[in-house]
Design an enzyme around this catalytic site. Structure first.
Site, PDB file in Angstrom:
ATOM      1  N   HIS A 257       0.945  -1.170  -0.081  1.00  0.00           N
ATOM      2  CA  HIS A 257      -0.127  -0.140  -0.012  1.00  0.00           C
ATOM      3  C   HIS A 257       0.815   1.377  -0.008  1.00  0.00           C
ATOM      4  O   HIS A 257       1.907   1.282  -0.472  1.00  0.00           O
ATOM      5  CB  HIS A 257      -0.993   0.056   1.236  1.00  0.00           C
ATOM      6  CG  HIS A 257      -1.705  -1.524   1.273  1.00  0.00           C
ATOM      7  ND1 HIS A 257      -2.543  -1.629   0.301  1.00  0.00           N
ATOM      8  CD2 HIS A 257      -1.453  -2.333   1.935  1.00  0.00           C
ATOM      9  CE1 HIS A 257      -2.912  -3.005   0.546  1.00  0.00           C
ATOM     10  NE2 HIS A 257      -2.282  -3.469   1.381  1.00  0.00           N
TER      11      HIS A 257
ATOM     12  N   GLU B 218      -2.372   0.466   7.950  1.00  0.00           N
ATOM     13  CA  GLU B 218      -1.394  -0.485   7.296  1.00  0.00           C
ATOM     14  C   GLU B 218      -0.111   0.057   6.792  1.00  0.00           C
ATOM     15  O   GLU B 218       0.983  -0.409   6.650  1.00  0.00           O
ATOM     16  CB  GLU B 218      -2.003  -1.551   6.475  1.00  0.00           C
ATOM     17  CG  GLU B 218      -1.267  -2.630   5.683  1.00  0.00           C
ATOM     18  CD  GLU B 218      -2.090  -3.676   4.985  1.00  0.00           C
ATOM     19  OE1 GLU B 218      -3.398  -3.364   4.335  1.00  0.00           O
ATOM     20  OE2 GLU B 218      -1.522  -4.478   4.392  1.00  0.00           O
TER      21      GLU B 218
ATOM     22  N   HIS C  77       2.824  -6.936   4.705  1.00  0.00           N
ATOM     23  CA  HIS C  77       1.473  -6.466   4.852  1.00  0.00           C
ATOM     24  C   HIS C  77       1.125  -6.579   6.233  1.00  0.00           C
ATOM     25  O   HIS C  77       1.766  -7.451   6.993  1.00  0.00           O
ATOM     26  CB  HIS C  77       0.537  -7.014   3.816  1.00  0.00           C
ATOM     27  CG  HIS C  77       0.732  -6.793   2.439  1.00  0.00           C
ATOM     28  ND1 HIS C  77      -0.396  -6.164   1.690  1.00  0.00           N
ATOM     29  CD2 HIS C  77       1.429  -6.846   1.479  1.00  0.00           C
ATOM     30  CE1 HIS C  77       0.338  -5.805   0.612  1.00  0.00           C
ATOM     31  NE2 HIS C  77       1.285  -6.259   0.251  1.00  0.00           N
TER      32      HIS C  77
ATOM     33  N   GLU D 145       1.724 -11.500   6.142  1.00  0.00           N
ATOM     34  CA  GLU D 145       0.637 -10.873   6.964  1.00  0.00           C
ATOM     35  C   GLU D 145       0.850 -10.690   8.332  1.00  0.00           C
ATOM     36  O   GLU D 145       0.785 -11.633   9.124  1.00  0.00           O
ATOM     37  CB  GLU D 145      -0.708 -11.528   6.409  1.00  0.00           C
ATOM     38  CG  GLU D 145      -1.118 -11.275   4.994  1.00  0.00           C
ATOM     39  CD  GLU D 145      -1.703  -9.963   4.672  1.00  0.00           C
ATOM     40  OE1 GLU D 145      -1.529  -8.793   5.561  1.00  0.00           O
ATOM     41  OE2 GLU D 145      -2.188  -9.828   3.641  1.00  0.00           O
TER      42      GLU D 145
HETATM   43 ZN   LIG Z   1      -2.074  -5.196   2.576  1.00  0.00          ZN
END
Ligand SMILES: [Zn+2]
Length: 261
Positions: free
Chosen positions: A10, A24, A77, A139
């Site tokens: 992102h 995030e 992420h 993640e």
């Molecule tokens: Zn993400």
């Protein structure tokens, strides 16, 4: 040399997941930047898809990695959607070496974190599919889970997350440490330095010491000013004299003195 492409997820107009007062995009950049800094002491090349709050498209990211000829693509992420913990993804149907890298990196990260282990997974994600090299996506906790988010707000915890990624990369790619960096000042130091060891309690131990020193250096000879000592030679630059002195100390435990000629 191994080339690691780091992709903080992102950025810019795309905050990614948000929750508990954090975004995030900021956490992924914080983690990836830490990974990059930790990798600086290894023999490895590192490139990032972004180094600030910008939004390269997913194609921009994979195109950059492909054009650079990355050895490995690592996308970082943070999760959301009501779960808790850590998971990794590779492209569906990936075999070795991608799965080997996933196994090693996942395990090293979990060793350092108290995140719930959600397991090693596969998913048809753009960055995993369109990168020409083995790729992983991590993640790191759930931003909408209060416990996970508290960890992600803690810089020391982000250090650990980054260290886990680095430990995994070191294992997966057999990364070796760089030689200790020499500062410009040290590099420009071409003065001569003498390394003296001792004093020794008698001539026999002085002789033995010289024999020992000759296993490490070309030159070693008696030097009897202020007691029974030995000179191991002359070194260019204080840094190399210090390295020699450290070797002597480590191997034989002798006291060492460094003196400019
Ligand atoms: Zn993400």
């Amino acid at each position: 040399m191994v080339k690691i492409f780091l992709d903080p997820g992102h950025g810019g107009s795309d905050p990614g997941a948000v929750g508990n007062g954090i975004q995030e995009k900021d956490i992924t950049l914080a983690i990836a930047t830490r990974i990059k800094n930790l990798l600086a002491k290894y023999n490895v090349e590192v490139k990032m898809s972004r180094t600030s709050d910008t939004f390269p498209s997913l194609s921009d990211r994979t195109n950059a990695a492909n054009a650079w000829g990355a050895t490995f693509f690592m996308s970082v992420h943070v999760n959301s959607g009501g779960g808790t913990g850590f998971e990794t993804f590779v492209y569906p149907g990936s075999g070795a070496p991608t799965t080997t890298y996933q196994n090693l990196i996942h395990a090293e990260i979990m060793k350092l974190l108290d995140f719930n282990d959600r397991g090693k997974k596969q998913s048809n994600l753009h960055v995993l599919r369109e990168s020409n090299m083995p790729a992983i996506l991590t993640e790191n906790g759930f931003i909408d889970n209060a416990t996970d988010a508290a960890k992600l707000k803690n810089g020391a915890y982000l250090d650990k997350i980054a260290q886990g990624h680095v430990n995994g990369l070191v294992k997966a790619f057999g990364l070796t440490l760089k030689n200790i960096a020499v500062s410009e000042e040290e590099a420009a130091d071409n003065k001569l330095y003498r390394v003296t060891t001792g004093t020794f309690k008698d001539v026999d131990s002085q002789k033995q010491a010289i024999k020992n020193l000759l296993t490490l250096f070309k030159n070693a000879y008696p030097y009897d000013t202020n007691g029974l000592r030995a000179i191991t030679g002359t070194f260019v630059g204080k840094a190399s004299a210090e390295t020699a002195a450290a070797k002597i100390k480590a191997k034989f435990g002798y006291l060492t003195y460094i003196k400019a000629e």
